[in-house]
Enzyme design. Sequence first.
Site, PDB file in Angstrom:
ATOM      1  N   GLU A  17     -18.014  72.839  53.221  1.00 64.48           N
ATOM      2  CA  GLU A  17     -16.845  73.698  53.372  1.00 64.48           C
ATOM      3  C   GLU A  17     -17.307  75.131  53.640  1.00 64.48           C
ATOM      4  O   GLU A  17     -18.126  75.676  52.914  1.00 64.48           O
ATOM      5  CB  GLU A  17     -15.971  73.642  52.115  1.00 64.48           C
ATOM      6  CG  GLU A  17     -14.677  74.443  52.277  1.00 64.48           C
ATOM      7  CD  GLU A  17     -13.762  74.363  51.061  1.00 64.48           C
ATOM      8  OE1 GLU A  17     -12.573  74.639  51.222  1.00 64.48           O
ATOM      9  OE2 GLU A  17     -14.251  74.033  49.963  1.00 64.48           O
ATOM     10  N   CYS A  34     -11.583  69.734  50.565  1.00 66.29           N
ATOM     11  CA  CYS A  34     -11.686  70.186  49.179  1.00 66.29           C
ATOM     12  C   CYS A  34     -10.412  69.923  48.369  1.00 66.29           C
ATOM     13  O   CYS A  34     -10.173  68.800  47.945  1.00 66.29           O
ATOM     14  CB  CYS A  34     -12.075  71.660  49.151  1.00 66.29           C
ATOM     15  SG  CYS A  34     -12.808  72.200  47.581  1.00 66.29           S
ATOM     16  N   LYS A  89      -7.039  72.884  56.474  1.00 67.22           N
ATOM     17  CA  LYS A  89      -6.796  72.596  55.063  1.00 67.22           C
ATOM     18  C   LYS A  89      -5.317  72.742  54.728  1.00 67.22           C
ATOM     19  O   LYS A  89      -4.716  73.804  54.926  1.00 67.22           O
ATOM     20  CB  LYS A  89      -7.637  73.545  54.205  1.00 67.22           C
ATOM     21  CG  LYS A  89      -7.681  73.216  52.726  1.00 67.22           C
ATOM     22  CD  LYS A  89      -8.675  74.159  52.035  1.00 67.22           C
ATOM     23  CE  LYS A  89      -8.906  73.788  50.582  1.00 67.22           C
ATOM     24  NZ  LYS A  89      -9.933  74.663  49.969  1.00 67.22           N
TER      25      LYS A  89
END
Length: 233
Positions: A1, A111, A70
């Site tokens: 990430e 994540c 994301k």
Amino acid sequence: ECFNSPYGTQYFKEYAEKIPGESTKKLSELAKECSIYLIGGSIPEEDGGKLYNTCTVFGPDGAMLAKHRKVHLFDINIPGKIQFKESETLSPGNSFSMFDTPYCKVGLGICYDIRFAEMAQIYGQKGCQLLIYPGAFNLTTGPAHWELLQRGRAVDNQVYVAAVSPARDEKASYVAWGHSTVVNPWGEVIAQAGAEETVIYTDIDLKKLTEIRQQIPILSQKRCDLYDIEMKK
């Protein structure tokens, strides 16, 4: 990430790139040179005056196959341990991201996305057999939930889950837990790194996935007359 940038809201604007840009151009070249499918972690992306945390995927010909922004921004406050607010600088993505390979269909998250079971369930419904999450859990959430969440998503949906973390840098402003991991549909950890920089390998056995789904047929036994999860956009 955020492999091209330190992880922190104060860094994202400085290190953000357009897509295509320098980092994604290099990913494309590497995928083509090695004739592989390459999932390029994530980078801060600038588009239309907004910043996103974005993962790009390239095929063996170098073409971009998917771009995942994301969806769930990491805004948390654990008193005495960690406070972090991605939404100070980042905007959320608004779409699911899947791509096909000759081997299987793959779903993407980044994540914090892994904490949202509904997202993984949608990927399972859409035929994904492998879910991949670049992530950077910290020293508070990492030991508590990093492996647990991967095993949960794998068992819930009878899929393989791979979560890829930066190695730990104790001198960084944000210290990642590390421990990149691959989990099979039975919930077993089949490959795992430590905190240090390393490379891990494992096989994705789709025959085993099929056997598990036949032995415990939860996908066909869901009570959709009582409840359902649906993709809205």
